[in-house]
Write an enzyme that holds these catalytic residues in place. Structure first.
Site, short mmCIF file in Angstrom:
data_model
loop_
_atom_site.label_atom_id
_atom_site.label_comp_id
_atom_site.label_asym_id
_atom_site.label_seq_id
_atom_site.Cartn_x
_atom_site.Cartn_y
_atom_site.Cartn_z
N HIS A 17 24.32 -42.63 39.70
CA HIS A 17 25.79 -42.53 39.65
C HIS A 17 26.25 -41.16 40.16
CE1 HIS A 17 25.19 -45.32 35.97
NE2 HIS A 17 25.76 -46.07 36.89
N LYS A 41 30.71 -55.76 24.99
CA LYS A 41 29.43 -55.64 25.70
C LYS A 41 28.37 -54.91 24.86
CE LYS A 41 28.75 -55.35 30.62
NZ LYS A 41 28.84 -54.45 31.79
N ARG A 90 22.81 -50.42 45.73
CA ARG A 90 21.42 -49.96 45.68
C ARG A 90 20.52 -50.77 46.59
NH1 ARG A 90 21.41 -50.29 39.33
NH2 ARG A 90 22.43 -52.17 40.08
N SER A 128 21.10 -48.12 34.73
CA SER A 128 21.25 -47.70 33.33
C SER A 128 20.44 -48.61 32.42
CB SER A 128 22.73 -47.75 32.91
OG SER A 128 23.48 -46.87 33.68
O1 PNS Z 1 28.52 -50.59 35.76
P1 PNS Z 1 28.89 -52.05 35.80
O2 PNS Z 1 28.72 -52.67 34.43
O3 PNS Z 1 28.15 -52.79 36.88
O4 PNS Z 1 30.46 -52.09 36.17
C1 PNS Z 1 31.14 -53.32 36.28
C2 PNS Z 1 32.65 -53.10 36.36
C3 PNS Z 1 33.14 -52.26 35.22
C4 PNS Z 1 32.97 -52.39 37.67
C5 PNS Z 1 33.31 -54.50 36.35
O5 PNS Z 1 32.79 -55.23 35.29
C6 PNS Z 1 34.83 -54.45 36.23
O6 PNS Z 1 35.52 -54.10 37.16
N1 PNS Z 1 35.33 -54.80 35.00
C7 PNS Z 1 36.74 -54.72 34.69
C8 PNS Z 1 37.33 -56.13 34.44
C9 PNS Z 1 37.71 -56.76 35.77
O7 PNS Z 1 38.52 -56.26 36.53
N2 PNS Z 1 37.06 -57.90 36.06
C10 PNS Z 1 37.25 -58.63 37.31
C11 PNS Z 1 36.33 -58.05 38.39
S1 PNS Z 1 36.55 -58.88 39.92
#
Ligand code: PNS
Length: 158
Positions: A17, A41, A90, A128
């Site tokens: 990150h 979560k 990645r 992570s």
């Molecule tokens: O680090 P992560 O868990 O891969 O991040 C995922 C994240 C936070 C980027 C994604 O889950 C997100 O944007 N969540 C917010 C809710 C949302 O907007 N959902 C629709 C996504 S198209």
């Protein structure tokens, strides 16, 4: 002013990150690192702990802000007056889900672009989830996360 939002769970932040934040901060005027506040979560680190570790990791980057958000990412991006979502890629395995999210976000707000940066190859295996699992099972993750994250992982796994 080009502001990018770099969203994620950051549970916890890793050198992967930090690599994206560092490189992103040279591309954009401002980068907002946005921690998803999602108690359902069941993260290992609560939102405050995650924010604190990210603040330490980005303390020297003047154009980087650290914040948390709930609800839809695209609404948060709009609220903050940003026009870009910054993501790290990645490997090919990330691509399909990231493509779905990018297209869904564009459907929800066509004025916001998602920009992907390739993670540096030395971090391409890093996540992570794997860091947490290896730490929980007693493996050494010292080279994968900053010292203060490493210490907190040790604490959690006592
Ligand atoms: O680090 P992560 O868990 O891969 O991040 C995922 C994240 C936070 C980027 C994604 O889950 C997100 O944007 N969540 C917010 C809710 C949302 O907007 N959902 C629709 C996504 S198209």
């Amino acid at each position: 002013m080009k502001t990018a939002v770099y969203p994620g769970s950051f549970d916890p932040i890793t050198y992967g990150h930090i690599d994206i934040i560092d490189r992103g901060s040279r591309l954009f005027d401002n980068v907002i690192v946005a921690v998803l506040n999602n108690p359902s979560k069941a993260p290992l680190f609560n939102t405050e702990e995650r924010l604190d570790m990210i603040r330490k990791a980005t303390a020297e980057l003047r154009n980087v802000e650290v914040d948390s958000f709930s609800g839809l990412l695209i609404d948060y991006v709009d609220q903050r007056g940003a026009n870009t979502v910054l993501k790290g890629l990645r490997a090919v395995s990330d691509f399909e889900y990231e493509l779905q999210m990018a297209l869904m976000n564009r459907k929800l707000n066509r004025n916001v672009e998602t920009v992907f940066m390739m993670t540096s190859s030395r971090y391409s295996f890093l996540s992570s989830s794997l860091v947490k699992e290896v730490a929980r099972l007693g493996g050494c993750v010292k080279e994968l996360v900053p010292d203060y994250v490493f210490e907190r992982l040790l604490e959690k796994n006592k």
